[in-house]
Scaffold this active site. Sequence first.
Site, PDB file in Angstrom:
ATOM      1  N   GLY A  77      -8.206  -7.231   9.454  1.00  0.00           N
ATOM      2  CA  GLY A  77      -9.622  -7.309   9.676  1.00  0.00           C
ATOM      3  C   GLY A  77      -9.885  -5.928   9.361  1.00  0.00           C
ATOM      4  O   GLY A  77      -8.354  -5.386  10.045  1.00  0.00           O
ATOM      5  N   ILE A  97      -5.525  -5.418  12.656  1.00  0.00           N
ATOM      6  CA  ILE A  97      -7.432  -5.135  12.635  1.00  0.00           C
ATOM      7  C   ILE A  97      -7.057  -3.179  12.124  1.00  0.00           C
ATOM      8  O   ILE A  97      -5.766  -2.431  12.927  1.00  0.00           O
ATOM      9  CB  ILE A  97      -8.208  -4.837  13.496  1.00  0.00           C
ATOM     10  N   SER A  98      -7.847  -3.105  11.631  1.00  0.00           N
ATOM     11  CA  SER A  98      -7.862  -1.617  11.192  1.00  0.00           C
ATOM     12  C   SER A  98      -6.687  -1.105  10.016  1.00  0.00           C
ATOM     13  O   SER A  98      -6.414  -1.133   9.207  1.00  0.00           O
ATOM     14  CB  SER A  98      -8.051  -0.690  12.817  1.00  0.00           C
ATOM     15  N   ASN A  99      -6.083  -0.044  11.198  1.00  0.00           N
ATOM     16  CA  ASN A  99      -4.290   0.342  10.180  1.00  0.00           C
ATOM     17  C   ASN A  99      -2.918  -1.161  10.218  1.00  0.00           C
ATOM     18  O   ASN A  99      -2.586  -0.738   8.986  1.00  0.00           O
ATOM     19  CB  ASN A  99      -3.492   1.045  10.574  1.00  0.00           C
TER      20      ASN A  99
END
Length: 604
Positions: free
Chosen positions: A294, A270-272
Amino acid sequence: MNLRPVRTALAGATLVLAACTTTTPRSKTEAAPMFFAVRTTEHRGDDDLLSAGLGLAGLRAMTPPAFADAAHPGAGELRRRALWNNWRGIADLAPGGGYGELYGSTASVPGREYSALATVAGATQPHRVLVQVPDAFDVGKRCVVVTASSGSRGIYGAIAVAGAWGLPKGCAVAYTDKGAGTDYFDLDAGQGVRADGTVGARGDGLAFEPVSNASSGVAFKHAHSRDNPEADWGRHVKQAAQFALQSLDSAFPQAAPFTFDNTRVIAVGISNGGGAVLRAAELDGDWLDAVVAGEPNVYVDGAGSRALYDYTTEAALLMPCALLHLQNLPQPPLTAQVAPLWTQRCVALKAAGLIEGNDTAAQAKSAYDALKAHGWSDEALHAGALSVGFDLWRAVAVTYASAYGRYGVGELPCGNRYSAINPDVSPRAASASERAAWWSDASGIPPGAGVNILEQNPAAPLTTLQCLRALWTGDDADAQRVRKGIAETRAGLPRKGLPVVVIHGSDDGLIPPAFTSAPYVKQAQAAGRDVRYWQVRNAQHFDGFLGLPDYGARYVPLLPYVYSALDRVNAALDGSGTLPGDAVIATTPRAGKPLQASNLAMPR
C-alpha cells in the site's frame, strides 16, 4: 501433506494448493541468519497480542496509557504504550471512520511474542524482528504474514496493517523495523534502549549503539547507523520471515520443521513498509507466496519515477509558497500561524532566485508552476498541505540525507543534529522521563517525542533547505555520496509468477503515485510480471489524520483496500477465489457523515 501453494500454468494461471512437495525445496537453499537477544513473552487476558488489552475504546483514548513511574517504566508498560501510539499513527480510529465496524479488527488475540535482533550481511547495526504467534494458530494450515514498519517507526509500526488482518485469522505475524525504529541513544547520558524497550547503558544489550565520540544530543538508528538501511529493506523482510519459521519451530516443536515449503508467506506493508515488501519480492528464491503493497515508497529507473529525496527536498523548499496559490486547501493545524510563514518563504525564494514574481500571488504561482512542471498533481499538492503543516518535508530530508550518505553522529553535511531543546531552541540534555518514553512514543524520525532538529543557522531556514536540496542537484563530494546511497535503493522486478497487488491513493501528497507506484507497476507489467494496481480516488497518505474533521470529510481511508486485497490474495492462494484485476476505484468522501460501504466502492 504440503500446504504450500504453487502457481500452475492451467486455466489462466489460477492458484491452487500443491498436493506434493515442490521439486526444489526452498528451506535448503540458504542458511538461516543468526538471531540474538531472543526473548519470548506471553500475552493473554488483559495483555493480548493485538492491542495489549486496550481494545478499540482504549486505543481511541486521547491520552496514552500512563507509566507507574515515568522515569522507569516496565517493559509491559512500554509495549502497551507503543501499541497505542502505533495504532493511532496508522489507522483512523475516530468514531464515524468505520474502523472496527465497517472494516478492520481490534479483537483480543491471545498468544506469544518472539523477539530478537538480526543483522543483514554488510551492516554494522542490527534490525529488530518480532513474531506474534496466536494461540489459535493452526499447524495444519500454516500461514505467516510478514511485514515492515511504515515510515521509520519501531517494531510495532505495522500492527494496524499486518497484525489486524493476520492475527484474528490465526496467522503468525512477523515484523521488522527494517533498520530504523525508535532505539534512540542519549549521548549526554550514554544510554540507549535494550531489547525489551527499557533504558540501559552502553554494553548493556542495547539495540543500537552509535559509533561516536560526540558527548551531547541524540542519535538514532535510521540517521546514524552508517548502514543506509533502505538499501537492505528486502533483506530485512526476508530475515523477519526466517525468524517466523524459527519461532514457530519453538512454539510447536511437535509440528516442526516449519519451512518455506510447507508454510504460506504473504508480505504486506504500507508506505516505507510497502516499499520494503516490494524489495523483498525481487529477492532470489521462491519463498514468498504473494505481496500486497500500500502507498509504497518505491523508486525505479525511468517511467517518470523520482527518488524520495528528490521530491522531498523540492517540496521542502517550494511547497509552502506554492500552497498560497491553491484554493480550498484541507486545513493543516495552526493555519493562521503558518500562512504568514508561507508568505515569508515566497519572499526568501524570490531573493534566492528560485522563483519569480513581484508580489506574493505571483511568487506563489511561480512556485506552483515549478512543482507542476515536475509532475506534482493538484490532488497531491492539496494533500501535501498536511506535510507542510507538520514540517514533515524537512524532517524526512535531514534524516534521509544522513542515511543515504552513511554519515555518523556529528557528520551530517548540512550541519544538522538532534537534541532536546529549551523554549529558546537552545539544546539541552534530555530528562530521564523523556528518555524512558522514546522507545514507545517516538515515530523514529524527529522532531517528536521531545527530540528536535537543530540547524546551524535557525534564523535562516532556507539556507539549510538549499543545502539539503544541493545534495541531490549538486556535484560535490557530499552530493555524490548521498546520490550513491540513493542509487542503492532502486527497486528491481518482482520474481516471475509472484502475485503482487499495489494499492495507492490518487491524492497521496507525501508519496505521490506518479513518482512511485505508477512507474513501478508500468515497468513490472511491461516485463510480464504478475502485478495488479488499485488506484483509490480521494485517498491520501495518512489514515491516522482522518480524525481531523476536514480531512475525514474529504478523504477515504486506504487500509480497507489493503485488507480487501489481502482477502482476495488469500482466497486465490486457497483456490477459492481469483486475484483482483487493475482498478481505478471511484470512492465518495463521507462529508462528515459516518463511513459506509458505499463510500468505499470496494472492487468485486
